[in-house]
Design a protein around this motif. Structure first.
Motif, short mmCIF file in Angstrom:
data_model
loop_
_atom_site.label_atom_id
_atom_site.label_comp_id
_atom_site.label_asym_id
_atom_site.label_seq_id
_atom_site.Cartn_x
_atom_site.Cartn_y
_atom_site.Cartn_z
N ILE A 1 10.70 -3.25 -6.22
CA ILE A 1 10.72 -2.35 -7.39
C ILE A 1 10.83 -0.91 -6.86
O ILE A 1 10.04 -0.49 -6.01
CB ILE A 1 9.42 -2.49 -8.22
N THR A 2 11.84 -0.20 -7.35
CA THR A 2 12.02 1.19 -6.91
C THR A 2 12.06 2.13 -8.11
O THR A 2 12.54 1.75 -9.19
CB THR A 2 13.33 1.37 -6.10
N ILE A 3 11.48 3.32 -7.91
CA ILE A 3 11.57 4.36 -8.95
C ILE A 3 12.32 5.52 -8.31
O ILE A 3 11.77 6.22 -7.46
CB ILE A 3 10.18 4.79 -9.45
N GLY A 4 13.56 5.67 -8.67
CA GLY A 4 14.41 6.68 -8.03
C GLY A 4 14.60 6.33 -6.56
O GLY A 4 15.04 5.22 -6.24
N ASP A 5 14.22 7.26 -5.67
CA ASP A 5 14.32 6.99 -4.23
C ASP A 5 13.06 6.34 -3.67
O ASP A 5 13.03 5.91 -2.52
CB ASP A 5 14.56 8.31 -3.47
N PHE A 6 12.03 6.28 -4.51
CA PHE A 6 10.74 5.78 -4.01
C PHE A 6 10.59 4.27 -4.24
O PHE A 6 10.78 3.78 -5.36
CB PHE A 6 9.60 6.52 -4.73
N THR A 7 10.27 3.57 -3.15
CA THR A 7 10.05 2.12 -3.26
C THR A 7 8.58 1.88 -3.61
O THR A 7 7.70 2.23 -2.83
CB THR A 7 10.40 1.43 -1.93
N LEU A 8 8.38 1.31 -4.77
CA LEU A 8 7.00 1.09 -5.23
C LEU A 8 6.43 -0.21 -4.65
O LEU A 8 5.33 -0.24 -4.11
CB LEU A 8 6.96 1.06 -6.76
N VAL A 9 7.20 -1.28 -4.77
CA VAL A 9 6.73 -2.60 -4.29
C VAL A 9 7.80 -3.22 -3.41
O VAL A 9 8.98 -3.20 -3.74
CB VAL A 9 6.42 -3.54 -5.47
N THR A 10 7.35 -3.77 -2.28
CA THR A 10 8.28 -4.48 -1.40
C THR A 10 7.99 -5.98 -1.46
O THR A 10 6.92 -6.38 -1.93
CB THR A 10 8.12 -4.00 0.06
N THR A 11 8.92 -6.78 -0.94
CA THR A 11 8.71 -8.25 -0.95
C THR A 11 7.50 -8.61 -0.08
O THR A 11 6.68 -9.46 -0.45
CB THR A 11 9.97 -8.98 -0.42
N GLY A 12 7.40 -7.91 1.07
CA GLY A 12 6.25 -8.16 1.96
C GLY A 12 4.93 -7.79 1.31
O GLY A 12 3.92 -8.48 1.44
N GLY A 13 4.95 -6.67 0.56
CA GLY A 13 3.74 -6.21 -0.14
C GLY A 13 3.30 -7.20 -1.19
O GLY A 13 2.12 -7.52 -1.31
N LEU A 14 4.29 -7.70 -1.94
CA LEU A 14 3.97 -8.67 -2.99
C LEU A 14 3.40 -9.95 -2.39
O LEU A 14 2.42 -10.52 -2.89
CB LEU A 14 5.22 -8.97 -3.83
N GLN A 15 4.06 -10.38 -1.28
CA GLN A 15 3.58 -11.62 -0.63
C GLN A 15 2.15 -11.44 -0.12
O GLN A 15 1.30 -12.32 -0.33
CB GLN A 15 4.51 -11.99 0.52
N MET A 16 1.90 -10.30 0.51
CA MET A 16 0.54 -10.05 1.03
C MET A 16 -0.48 -10.00 -0.11
O MET A 16 -1.59 -10.52 0.01
CB MET A 16 0.54 -8.74 1.82
N ALA A 17 -0.08 -9.39 -1.24
CA ALA A 17 -0.99 -9.30 -2.40
C ALA A 17 -1.32 -10.68 -2.93
O ALA A 17 -2.48 -10.98 -3.24
CB ALA A 17 -0.33 -8.46 -3.49
N VAL A 18 -0.30 -11.54 -3.00
CA VAL A 18 -0.53 -12.92 -3.49
C VAL A 18 -1.46 -13.66 -2.53
O VAL A 18 -2.40 -14.35 -2.95
CB VAL A 18 0.82 -13.67 -3.65
N VAL A 19 -1.22 -13.48 -1.21
CA VAL A 19 -2.04 -14.15 -0.20
C VAL A 19 -3.51 -13.71 -0.32
O VAL A 19 -4.42 -14.55 -0.36
CB VAL A 19 -1.49 -13.87 1.23
N VAL A 20 -3.72 -12.41 -0.42
CA VAL A 20 -5.10 -11.89 -0.49
C VAL A 20 -5.79 -12.38 -1.77
O VAL A 20 -6.94 -12.81 -1.75
CB VAL A 20 -5.11 -10.34 -0.40
N ALA A 21 -5.06 -12.33 -2.90
CA ALA A 21 -5.64 -12.77 -4.17
C ALA A 21 -6.02 -14.25 -4.10
O ALA A 21 -7.11 -14.65 -4.54
CB ALA A 21 -4.66 -12.51 -5.30
N LEU A 22 -5.10 -15.06 -3.53
CA LEU A 22 -5.39 -16.50 -3.43
C LEU A 22 -6.58 -16.76 -2.51
O LEU A 22 -7.44 -17.61 -2.80
CB LEU A 22 -4.15 -17.25 -2.90
N ARG A 23 -6.66 -16.01 -1.42
CA ARG A 23 -7.79 -16.16 -0.48
C ARG A 23 -9.11 -15.90 -1.20
O ARG A 23 -10.07 -16.67 -1.06
CB ARG A 23 -7.65 -15.17 0.67
N LEU A 24 -9.12 -14.81 -1.94
CA LEU A 24 -10.37 -14.47 -2.65
C LEU A 24 -10.73 -15.55 -3.66
O LEU A 24 -11.90 -15.94 -3.78
CB LEU A 24 -10.23 -13.10 -3.34
N LEU A 25 -9.72 -16.03 -4.38
CA LEU A 25 -9.98 -17.08 -5.39
C LEU A 25 -10.52 -18.35 -4.72
O LEU A 25 -11.43 -19.00 -5.25
CB LEU A 25 -8.71 -17.38 -6.18
N ILE A 26 -9.98 -18.67 -3.55
CA ILE A 26 -10.44 -19.88 -2.83
C ILE A 26 -11.90 -19.69 -2.40
O ILE A 26 -12.74 -20.59 -2.57
CB ILE A 26 -9.54 -20.17 -1.60
#
Lengths: 210, 244
Positions: B81-106
């Protein structure tokens, strides 16, 4: 008047109710005692009457208004509540500030807060400890401080959960007299949860036995 | 077999195994499968669905906050996800977020396994692991204080409101001050309780003798063995199968 109408309350799912269909009336201008065996639900009743707990069934009306729609702030304007354990309501850094906390929230001026605080410190013999931390007081002093902090708010009803617990004979008598004066002169409705027959006989006009 | 009847050692083993797997594994799919296994284990083990949801719900806002922080601050991978020239979310960031969220839920879900047993059983289980009795007892006793301290916090919070403090109208600065004011009485009460408890224990001969006998002991049954075996087979199968 406070009207408790068919209150039922259970702490845990599938457990027996602590209070079952209890109805009672507490008038202004008199002291009403609530008494009963240990574990019969006296403290639970006090928490239901002040909105800290919510009943499974039934309702509580203060001067005709159902408290179920009120928050604690609104209920606190109508009932002053003193916990059984004074440690659970003392949170300010000094004794004087503990009394001033409610007065400040009422919007009184600094001069009024100061004079009212001094008046209650004198009345409850806490003037010498005005700069002490409330948690460093003795149990009796904490009890007196909690009373002073709540009485200073001037709510039309007062609910005191075992207020005589840590008080000596003199303080107990002074408290009884003070409560009687509040009830008679300021038309305050005072509800006292107590086991002490002597105190109840001497100062309470009515008794609710649970 | 419901979890309540399971040997405390098995439950602790499950907790350690599931939490360790959650921390070691990086793949979101494997973590999702481990979470599913944990939830099945809980629900099939007779844990109340409402209880699982209540515990998880309480942590959802924290997990959500961590998810957003990971999404925004982890810059690995391609722009998503980008806003103009600024990248807000990257694929790696999203993957890490999902991993951390799943870890906490486990971890939260696996902790519920422990809540199905009694403290004294865990005390015996930890003693069986050769941990010093004093440390085990004190740790578990401290856990028992948590509901009491929560009650105390609720009482003080209620007292503040009943003495005219309108929390709803207070700004964040005032609210933080209020929470800080609550800290001192709660901490003092905890220390007082701990002091009283230590005196009460010593008057009842705690640590009086060098060796302590046990009134009851844990029994490892055939059901416990089967349950453990099935659990570990499934856990290992998930890890191997999804890795391939």
């Amino acid at each position: 008047m406070i009207e408790v109408n068919k209150l039922t309350f259970t702490y845990a799912k599938n457990a027996l109710p602590v209070i079952k269909e209890l109805s009672a009336i507490f008038n202004r201008g008199e002291i009403t005692a609530v008494t009963g065996k240990n574990g019969c639900g006296k403290t639970t009743l006090s928490k239901l009457m002040t909105g800290i707990l919510h009943p499974d069934c039934g309702s509580v009306f203060i001067d005709g208004e159902d408290i179920s729609g009120m928050n604690l702030f609104a209920i606190g304007q109508r009932i002053g509540y003193i916990w059984q354990n004074p440690n659970r309501q003392l949170f300010c850094p000094t004794v004087a500030e503990e009394i001033a906390f409610g007065l400040r929230n009422k919007g009184l001026s600094d001069v009024e807060i100061s004079s009212e605080t001094d008046r209650y410190l004198q009345m409850f013999r806490l003037a010498a400890k005005k700069s002490a931390h409330p948690l460093l007081l003795s149990l009796g002093e904490k009890q007196r401080l909690a009373l002073a902090a709540v009485l200073s708010l001037g709510a039309p009803y007062l609910l005191l959960d075992e207020p005589t617990g840590g008080l000596d004979v003199r303080c107990r008598r002074l408290l009884g007299v003070e409560l009687q004066q509040l009830a008679e002169r300021q038309n305050c409705g005072v509800i006292v949860i107590s086991h002490e027959d002597d105190f109840i006989r001497r100062f309470c006009a009515r008794k609710v036995v649970m | 077999m419901i979890l309540t009847n399971l040997d405390a050692r098995v439950k602790l083993l499950m907790l350690v195994a599931v939490s360790s797997v959650a921390l070691i594994i990086q793949r979101p799919l494997t973590l999702a499968a481990v979470l599913l296994l944990t939830l099945i284990l809980l629900l099939a083990g007779g844990v109340d669905r409402a209880k699982v949801w209540k515990q998880t719900r309480a942590m959802l806002s924290i997990i959500g906050g961590i998810f957003i922080i990971q999404c925004v601050f982890c810059r690995a991978g391609l722009p998503l996800i980008t806003i103009g020239d600024f990248t807000l979310v990257t694929t790696g960031g999203l993957q890490m977020a999902v991993v951390v969220a799943l870890r906490l839920l486990i971890i939260i879900s696996s902790a519920l396994i422990v809540l199905t047993g009694e403290m004294r059983d865990y005390l015996l289980a930890l003693r069986w692991c050769r941990l010093p009795y004093e440390i085990v007892y004190m740790t578990l006793a401290a856990l028992r204080f948590i509901p009491l301290l929560r009650d105390e916090a609720v009482s003080i919070y209620s007292a503040m409101q009943m003495r005219g403090y309108n929390i709803k109208s207070a700004n964040w600065h005032k609210r933080i001050k209020l929470y800080l004011a609550m800290l001192l009485p709660i901490t003092a009460s905890a220390l007082h309780k701990a002091g009283q408890m230590s005196i009460a224990m010593e008057t009842r001969a705690f640590r009086c003798m060098p060796n302590r006998s046990e009134w009851r002991s844990l029994q490892f049954s055939r059901g416990d063995f089967i349950y453990t075996a099935i659990f570990f087979v499934l856990l290992i199968a998930i890890i191997i199968f999804i890795k391939q």
